[in-house]
Scaffold this motif. Structure first.
Motif, PDB file in Angstrom:
ATOM      1  N   ASN A  83       0.859  -1.247  -0.101  1.00 61.94           N
ATOM      2  CA  ASN A  83      -0.002   0.231  -0.185  1.00 61.94           C
ATOM      3  C   ASN A  83       0.758   1.235   0.021  1.00 61.94           C
ATOM      4  O   ASN A  83       0.200   2.302   0.056  1.00 61.94           O
ATOM      5  N   LEU A  84       2.220   1.278  -0.033  1.00 64.00           N
ATOM      6  CA  LEU A  84       2.935   2.436  -0.151  1.00 64.00           C
ATOM      7  C   LEU A  84       4.019   2.284  -1.297  1.00 64.00           C
ATOM      8  O   LEU A  84       4.539   1.220  -1.346  1.00 64.00           O
ATOM      9  N   PRO A  85       4.145   3.433  -2.198  1.00 63.92           N
ATOM     10  CA  PRO A  85       4.740   3.463  -3.177  1.00 63.92           C
ATOM     11  C   PRO A  85       6.492   3.626  -2.669  1.00 63.92           C
ATOM     12  O   PRO A  85       6.651   4.193  -1.467  1.00 63.92           O
ATOM     13  N   PRO A  86       7.374   3.436  -3.497  1.00 63.41           N
ATOM     14  CA  PRO A  86       8.834   3.803  -2.912  1.00 63.41           C
ATOM     15  C   PRO A  86       8.820   5.243  -2.567  1.00 63.41           C
ATOM     16  O   PRO A  86       8.048   5.998  -3.100  1.00 63.41           O
ATOM     17  N   LEU A  87       9.433   5.655  -1.376  1.00 61.00           N
ATOM     18  CA  LEU A  87       9.844   6.886  -1.098  1.00 61.00           C
ATOM     19  C   LEU A  87      10.813   7.480  -1.682  1.00 61.00           C
ATOM     20  O   LEU A  87      11.999   7.082  -1.825  1.00 61.00           O
ATOM     21  N   ILE A  88      10.358   8.674  -2.753  1.00 62.09           N
ATOM     22  CA  ILE A  88      11.521   9.515  -3.612  1.00 62.09           C
ATOM     23  C   ILE A  88      11.780  10.770  -3.120  1.00 62.09           C
ATOM     24  O   ILE A  88      10.836  11.244  -2.660  1.00 62.09           O
ATOM     25  N   LEU A  89      13.090  10.773  -2.627  1.00 61.23           N
ATOM     26  CA  LEU A  89      13.485  12.354  -2.233  1.00 61.23           C
ATOM     27  C   LEU A  89      14.287  13.135  -3.310  1.00 61.23           C
ATOM     28  O   LEU A  89      14.691  12.309  -4.146  1.00 61.23           O
ATOM     29  N   TYR A  90      14.233  14.118  -3.264  1.00 64.20           N
ATOM     30  CA  TYR A  90      15.137  15.133  -4.202  1.00 64.20           C
ATOM     31  C   TYR A  90      16.242  15.842  -3.632  1.00 64.20           C
ATOM     32  O   TYR A  90      16.186  16.049  -2.420  1.00 64.20           O
ATOM     33  N   ASP A  91      17.165  16.347  -4.663  1.00 62.46           N
ATOM     34  CA  ASP A  91      18.021  17.458  -3.835  1.00 62.46           C
ATOM     35  C   ASP A  91      18.133  18.471  -5.158  1.00 62.46           C
ATOM     36  O   ASP A  91      17.211  18.467  -5.905  1.00 62.46           O
ATOM     37  N   ALA A  92      18.909  19.653  -4.927  1.00 63.66           N
ATOM     38  CA  ALA A  92      18.534  20.829  -5.850  1.00 63.66           C
ATOM     39  C   ALA A  92      18.899  20.357  -7.307  1.00 63.66           C
ATOM     40  O   ALA A  92      18.171  20.858  -8.055  1.00 63.66           O
ATOM     41  N   LYS A  93      19.832  19.397  -7.526  1.00 60.94           N
ATOM     42  CA  LYS A  93      19.931  18.919  -8.727  1.00 60.94           C
ATOM     43  C   LYS A  93      18.839  18.158  -9.467  1.00 60.94           C
ATOM     44  O   LYS A  93      18.413  18.573 -10.731  1.00 60.94           O
ATOM     45  N   SER A  94      18.230  17.170  -8.873  1.00 63.43           N
ATOM     46  CA  SER A  94      17.184  16.353  -9.272  1.00 63.43           C
ATOM     47  C   SER A  94      15.504  16.873  -9.393  1.00 63.43           C
ATOM     48  O   SER A  94      14.734  16.532  -9.546  1.00 63.43           O
ATOM     49  N   LEU A  95      15.503  18.042  -8.612  1.00 63.83           N
ATOM     50  CA  LEU A  95      14.179  18.703  -8.481  1.00 63.83           C
ATOM     51  C   LEU A  95      13.599  19.071  -9.757  1.00 63.83           C
ATOM     52  O   LEU A  95      14.198  19.913 -10.308  1.00 63.83           O
ATOM     53  N   PRO A  96      12.580  18.647  -9.992  1.00 65.23           N
ATOM     54  CA  PRO A  96      11.889  18.860 -11.287  1.00 65.23           C
ATOM     55  C   PRO A  96      11.293  20.317 -11.388  1.00 65.23           C
ATOM     56  O   PRO A  96      11.124  20.774 -10.079  1.00 65.23           O
ATOM     57  N   ALA A  97      11.698  21.072 -12.346  1.00 62.76           N
ATOM     58  CA  ALA A  97      11.282  22.489 -12.317  1.00 62.76           C
ATOM     59  C   ALA A  97       9.763  23.006 -11.900  1.00 62.76           C
ATOM     60  O   ALA A  97       9.449  23.747 -11.224  1.00 62.76           O
TER      61      ALA A  97
END
Length: 463
Positions: free
Chosen positions: A283-297
């Motif tokens: 019932n839980l998708p993978p937890l995805i975290l971002y950083d300054a580089k990978s953060l979508p605009a």
């Protein structure tokens, strides 16, 4: 006798400081009436689904960064199955396969031979930090021979911090946990109050001869005070050495520490290894975290967790705070440890320094020798001190201006402890403790003493 090498590894469950639980909207509150903070999901009613609490994720990232971990941009949730009355679902949601943070380290310091002036810094490696739910609480009622279950704690967010077996005694374990506790409290990611079960420690202990493989380990579960942790680890090391030297064997078992008797006692053996039947949490998708580089605009900042954003906002950690205190006030490094170890003491010290002309190195003596020993004697916290930083500064100013002697200052402090609302100056006047500045007045007093003791004066002259 062949020497023994003890090996100690710790697992810590820290309750995340958050208003609501890890996967439900129920409130988190210590000592609330039993079963008053339980949502349908916490009680595991059919058809209820988990919703991940963003605050808990941020707290885990913050803790991982402070402990020099690599943060996994993709982490996974798993179900760990076991059956117990206070675990309504029959499984716990945890992060078995890919946790949120890995490969960190924690530096801590301890005194050599109980001498505060000789401190050594050591490092323990952090294997991982994982997010998981707490279970409920079973209350055993012996008189009615029944067990009552309180689910208020069920589903509360935990960070499990797993340390590598890099420690070798109770003192090291205690120093490492104290430093971790300070870091968590500085970050605000956990209040880490052990008395309220917000920081619980399991200690894995084994002993072996130098050069041999590690011995069979035992696990001492749920230790809830730093003092007990040191005692439990040292007792367990001694017990294992004695057992092996008398030809016995160590069982791979779970033990508990009995604080009244000061020893560990068996709880259950681990011979039949429990199969937790881990499966991915569907019932839980993978937890995805971002950083300054990978953060979508086009991504809404509110919807994601940005590791770099958290990193930039990390407060000064205890080690940095201590270094700044040493540099700014020219105090001894060991004194900076004491200032940080007692809640509110750094602020108290800095307030006194601001309000007095006395050098910080002299102020620290009064704070540590007089203030702290009085508070400890009367089991008071810094906040409960009957002498405020303002009053102590007043007193130290009188001493610094040579209006009273150090001995008189101690007398005044003794009066201030009574908390009768008098100022240091009022006490000085009342008890006539002022130093006499006038030379003539001093000469008159000396003359009076000499005149009143003529015989003694003649005897001294004849000598």
């Amino acid at each position: 006798l062949a020497s023994w090498v003890p090996v100690v590894g710790l697992e810590i469950h820290a309750q995340i400081s958050s208003n609501s639980k890890l996967f439900s909207g129920s409130q988190v509150q210590f000592a609330a009436p039993p079963n008053s903070l339980v949502s349908f999901f916490d009680a595991s009613l059919p058809g209820t689904l988990p919703v991940l609490n963003r605050r808990c994720v941020e707290a885990a990232v913050m803790t991982g960064l402070a402990l020099n971990c690599s943060i996994n941009k993709k982490s996974l949730f798993d179900r760990k199955h076991y059956f117990y009355a206070d675990l309504p679902a029959g499984y716990q949601i945890t992060q078995q396969r890919v946790p949120i943070a890995v490969n960190g380290s924690l530096s801590y310091s301890l005194c050599i031979d109980n001498k505060m002036s000789q401190m050594v810094t050591k490092t323990v490696r952090i294997k991982q930090i994982q997010l998981e739910q707490d279970s409920g609480k079973s209350l055993h009622d012996d008189t009615r021979s029944q067990t009552l279950v309180d689910l208020n704690r069920a589903g509360v967010g935990l960070m499990e911090v797993v340390m590598e077996p890099d420690l070798c005694c109770g003192e090291e374990a205690a120093a490492a946990i104290r430093e971790l506790q300070l870091i968590l409290q500085t970050l605000g990611s956990s209040q880490a109050v052990m008395a309220e079960g917000q920081l619980r420690v399991d200690a894995n202990v084994s002993v072996h001869h130098p050069g041999d493989p590690y011995g069979v380990r035992t696990e001492v579960k749920n230790i809830n005070s730093i003092r007990f942790l040191a005692k439990a680890v040292d007792y367990e090391i001694q017990r294992q050495i004695e057992e092996l030297e008398n030809g016995g064997t160590i069982l791979n078992e779970t033990r508990a520490f009995d604080s009244r008797l000061g020893c560990t006692v068996p709880m259950r053996d681990k011979e039949g290894k429990q199969d937790y039947r881990f499966i991915p949490e569907p019932n839980l998708p993978p937890l995805i975290l971002y950083d300054a580089k990978s953060l979508p605009a086009n991504m809404n900042h509110q919807q994601v967790v940005n590791i770099d954003w958290i990193r930039e906002r990390l407060p000064d950690l205890p080690s940095v705070k201590r270094a700044k205190l040493v540099e700014q006030y020219e105090i001894l490094p060991e004194h900076s440890f004491t200032l940080l170890n007692e809640e509110g003491l750094t602020e108290f010290f800095e307030n006194v320094v601001k309000q007095t002309q006395m050098k910080p190195r002299k102020v620290i003596g009064w704070i540590l020798n007089d203030l702290l020993s009085y508070l400890k004697q009367h089991s008071l916290t810094v906040k409960e001190s009957p002498v405020s930083s303002f009053l102590l500064a007043d007193l130290l100013n009188l001493l610094e201006k040579k209006e009273i002697s150090a001995a008189a200052a101690k007398q005044v402090l003794a009066e201030l402890w009574k908390g009768e609302g008098k100022t240091p100056l009022e006490i000085v006047k009342e008890k006539k403790l002022e130093l006499i500045q006038d030379q003539k007045e001093l000469e008159q007093i000396c003359q009076l003493v000499i005149d009143g003791h003529e015989n003694e004066v003649i005897m001294m002259a004849l000598r």
